[in-house]
Enzyme design. Structure first.
Site, PDB file in Angstrom:
ATOM      1  N   LYS A   1      51.215  19.310  35.611  1.00 22.97           N
ATOM      2  CA  LYS A   1      52.373  18.690  36.264  1.00 22.97           C
ATOM      3  C   LYS A   1      52.423  17.188  36.002  1.00 22.97           C
ATOM      4  CE  LYS A   1      53.628  22.371  39.215  1.00 22.97           C
ATOM      5  NZ  LYS A   1      54.150  22.931  40.430  1.00 22.97           N
TER       6      LYS A   1
ATOM      7  N   LYS B   1      59.340  29.395  38.545  1.00 21.22           N
ATOM      8  CA  LYS B   1      60.553  28.887  39.193  1.00 21.22           C
ATOM      9  C   LYS B   1      61.159  27.738  38.418  1.00 21.22           C
ATOM     10  CE  LYS B   1      58.966  28.682  43.977  1.00 21.22           C
ATOM     11  NZ  LYS B   1      57.759  27.861  44.075  1.00 21.22           N
TER      12      LYS B   1
ATOM     13  N   LYS C   1      53.532  31.840  31.895  1.00 24.68           N
ATOM     14  CA  LYS C   1      53.839  32.540  33.148  1.00 24.68           C
ATOM     15  C   LYS C   1      55.312  32.373  33.541  1.00 24.68           C
ATOM     16  CE  LYS C   1      53.187  29.624  37.216  1.00 24.68           C
ATOM     17  NZ  LYS C   1      52.664  29.454  38.555  1.00 24.68           N
TER      18      LYS C   1
END
Ligand code: ATP
Ligand code: LTN
Length: 327
Positions: free
Chosen positions: A111, A196, A193
């Site tokens: 991130k 969202k 993966k």
């Protein structure tokens, strides 16, 4: 009765990955455990959020928990920021952590890389806040997807470190992950993966997608040119992903599925997976639309906040007393 805690961030539209990896597995525990399920909005603000959108997503996520089968008479559903002890014990857990161990977290590294030169410090202090969430409820077991394993290990380390320094205050929690991994991968890049925050909406099935969209996305899912239905993550990630979605819903093993689909084409597998996903999500979508604007939802969250606060405040008091912070 043993205690369960888990949380999901209101940071975007929930995906089939969130559902099969986490939410679906929360439900059966409510019959056997004391359960606390949380909308972890203070985790969502570790990256910038637009206030109106964060506000809307918080109640939407609460409605999704209920639509998926959470029963407020059995489990406690609440919003993290409404129970101040999360942030308070979060600070205690930050002071129990080392910079080096936080810098090594994979999620932090992933991130942080996306944030350029101004990396929000909250991305680094995210794991101690997650530890605080869990430890406040003296949870024994934390159901989460496989990607949270490192955060669960650091939570155990922080609990043990605190207990060693100040005496036995916290239960050291175990992680619970669904069997077979239940790691749902992107339909377009099946080695990544399903997430969202993926910009490619064709790669992702959202929990509230309409039937036509679900069918279309599964039809277009990446496979390979071998035309054999076999579970092999290395060499056949696309087909393996479809098989693991099938298995997570139908409850069948990969061996059984390989037998069932012997000699069949990818079209048949895709059609069956689409039927299973539609069958699973359609009732959730219907209940969600009934619940989302209802006054009942507000009442459930008020009650959940009070129940969560009652438990969290007892643990917090114990922790600060042990540290010499309470006069
Ligand atoms: P983001 O993409 O914003 O990082 P996310 O989709 O990973 O978010 P979280 O709120 O971080 O979602 O995770 C909620 C729960 O869903 C966690 O228990 C996580 O392990 C699980 N989860 C998320 N994505 C998947 C996936 N693709 N397969 C299985 N479980 C998943
Ligand atoms: N980091 C988790 C969300 C989360 C959580 C928790 C999960 C925050 N606090 C406590 C379980 C228990 C994630 O899924 N990204």
């Amino acid at each position: 009765m043993n205690t369960i805690f888990s949380g999901i961030q209101p940071s975007g539209d929930l995906t089939l990955g969130n559902y099969l990896g986490a939410l679906k597995n929360f439900i059966p525990f409510q019959d056997t455990h004391e359960c606390y399920y949380c909308v972890v909005n203070q985790h969502a603000i570790t990256v910038p959020q637009e206030p109106a959108q964060l506000h809307a997503r918080t109640t939407e996520l609460a409605a999704i928990y209920l639509a998926a089968g959470l029963d407020p008479n059995k489990a406690t559903l609440f919003v993290q920021s409404e129970v101040p002890e999360h942030a308070l014990l979060g600070w205690v857990m930050i002071t129990t952590s080392y910079v080096g161990e936080m810098e090594r977290m994979t999620q932090y590294k992933d991130k942080a890389r996306k944030q350029g030169d101004s990396i929000p410090l909250g991305l680094m202090t995210y794991p101690p806040l997650m530890a605080a969430d869990i430890l406040l409820y003296q949870a024994d077991l934390v159901p989460v997807g496989e990607d949270q394993r490192q955060h669960m290990e650091i939570t155990r380390t922080l609990a043990e470190r605190f207990n060693y320094r100040y005496g036995e205050v916290f239960t050291v929690p175990e992680m619970w992950a669904p069997k077979g991994g239940a790691r749902v991968m992107s339909l377009q890049e099946p080695t990544k993966k399903m997430s969202k925050s993926d910009d490619n909406r064709t790669a992702t099935i959202y929990l509230l997608d309409e039937t036509d969209d679900i069918v279309r996305k599964i039809k277009r899912a990446q496979t390979d040119s071998e035309s054999v239905i076999r579970y092999d993550k290395e060499n056949k990630p696309g087909v393996s992903n479809l098989l693991s979605i099938h298995a997570a819903i139908s409850g069948k093993s990969f061996a059984e599925l390989e037998r069932d689909y012997d000699g069949q084409g990818y079209g048949t597998l895709k059609k069956d997976v689409a039927d299973l996903v539609v069958g699973e999500l359609e009732p959730i979508r219907r209940r969600y639309h009934e619940l989302v604007g209802s006054p009942e939802l507000g009442r459930i969250l008020d009650e959940g906040r009070d129940k969560a606060h009652a438990k969290a405040s007892v643990t917090y008091r114990k922790a600060v007393e042990a540290m010499g912070l309470y006069r």
